[in-house]
Design a protein around this motif. Structure first.
Motif, short mmCIF file in Angstrom:
data_model
loop_
_atom_site.label_atom_id
_atom_site.label_comp_id
_atom_site.label_asym_id
_atom_site.label_seq_id
_atom_site.Cartn_x
_atom_site.Cartn_y
_atom_site.Cartn_z
N ALA A 164 0.79 -1.23 0.00
CA ALA A 164 0.00 0.00 0.00
C ALA A 164 0.82 1.27 0.00
N PHE A 165 2.05 1.24 0.54
CA PHE A 165 2.78 2.49 0.73
C PHE A 165 4.21 2.50 0.17
N ALA A 166 4.77 1.35 -0.18
CA ALA A 166 6.15 1.32 -0.64
C ALA A 166 6.28 0.77 -2.06
N ASN A 167 5.17 0.76 -2.78
CA ASN A 167 5.18 0.24 -4.14
C ASN A 167 4.56 1.28 -5.09
N VAL A 168 4.77 2.54 -4.76
CA VAL A 168 4.15 3.63 -5.52
C VAL A 168 4.90 3.82 -6.84
N SER B 124 10.17 4.17 2.96
CA SER B 124 8.71 4.29 2.98
C SER B 124 8.08 3.32 3.96
N MET B 125 8.62 2.10 4.02
CA MET B 125 8.08 1.11 4.95
C MET B 125 8.33 1.52 6.40
N SER C 186 1.30 8.79 2.43
CA SER C 186 1.71 8.43 1.06
C SER C 186 2.49 9.57 0.41
N LEU C 187 2.02 10.80 0.58
CA LEU C 187 2.70 11.95 -0.01
C LEU C 187 4.06 12.18 0.65
N ILE C 188 4.14 11.96 1.97
CA ILE C 188 5.43 12.08 2.66
C ILE C 188 6.40 11.03 2.14
#
Length: 243
Positions: free
Chosen positions: A102-106, A170-171, A214-216
């Motif tokens: 959800a957060f480290a695969n952008v 990110s993680m 997510s933006l951070i």
């Protein structure tokens, strides 16, 4: 060619006695073994995610499906959210799905949306900018193969470091946000091709704090990629000077 075909045919026939699916099934089993049960420990999740991204770097693309929508922990979280009407208090807040998916695969493996931003922002390399512009739409939907083979990222000692470090950062940020209860965990299923920066927001039922995290993450990942993009500028200018 004939000898090679005979050797590999015999090898495949021999392996069929060990594995019903032959060489392909054996290859898949070996490469997916480390991903079988990462649990909820941060270090285990980081190790599994980093190994997966390393596979992408060496050209083994997609042997492991990280879509955790059907994982047991994800189903338990979804059941809790449906029963209580909220993602807060879900039984499995820290999983491979809630951190990595959800957060480290952008933008796909390696947080490559951040690389795209860094290139379009500061790169003076014509080839980098051309590949970034033509890859922008696929990367937005987490399909980053054009960047992997176009720049290329695969087998690149320059871009391999941020490719591995950006998802790690990110993680860690997401883990802190969950542990400190700044946001609820992702509990609702979201398509893998959903723009990555919206996955956390939608997966938490529209919580604005998940969107902020997510933006951070994207900002931090861009900062990680930026020095390497600037270094690529210097390498390119040095090559032109020598020419």
């Amino acid at each position: 060619m004939v000898v090679a075909l005979l050797v590999f045919s015999l090898l495949g026939y021999g392996l069929s006695f060990v594995s019903k699916g032959g060489l392909n099934e054996l290859f898949y089993a070996v490469f997916t073994l480390p991903f079988s049960n990462p649990g909820a420990a941060l270090l285990a999740i980081i190790g599994v995610a980093s190994l997966s991204n390393l596979y992408w770097l060496i050209g083994i693309m997609g042997p492991v499906d990280f879509s955790g929508n059907s994982a047991t922990s994800t189903v338990q979280n979804l059941e809790y959210a449906l029963q209580h009407g909220s993602a807060w208090g879900a039984p499995n807040p820290v999983t491979l799905h809630t951190l990595f998916d959800a957060f480290a695969n952008v933008g796909g493996p390696g947080m490559t949306l951040a690389l795209l931003i860094a290139i379009l922002w500061r790169s003076r390399n014509h080839n980098y900018r051309l590949v970034a512009k033509t890859s922008a739409l696929p990367v937005l939907f987490n399909l980053n193969q054009p960047l992997l083979v176009g720049l290329p990222i695969a087998y690149s000692p320059l871009l391999a470091i941020p490719f591995l470090l950006a998802p790690l950062a990110s993680m860690v940020i997401t883990w802190y946000a969950l542990k400190l209860q700044w946001m609820p965990p992702v509990v609702y299923p979201v398509s893998k091709t959903m723009p990555g920066f919206l996955t956390g927001w939608l997966g938490t039922g529209g919580d604005w704090r998940a969107l902020l995290v997510s933006l951070i993450n994207i900002a931090v990942a861009t900062a990680i990629y930026l020095p390497f993009v600037l270094l690529a500028n210097q390498v390119d200018e040095g090559a032109q000077t020598d020419a």
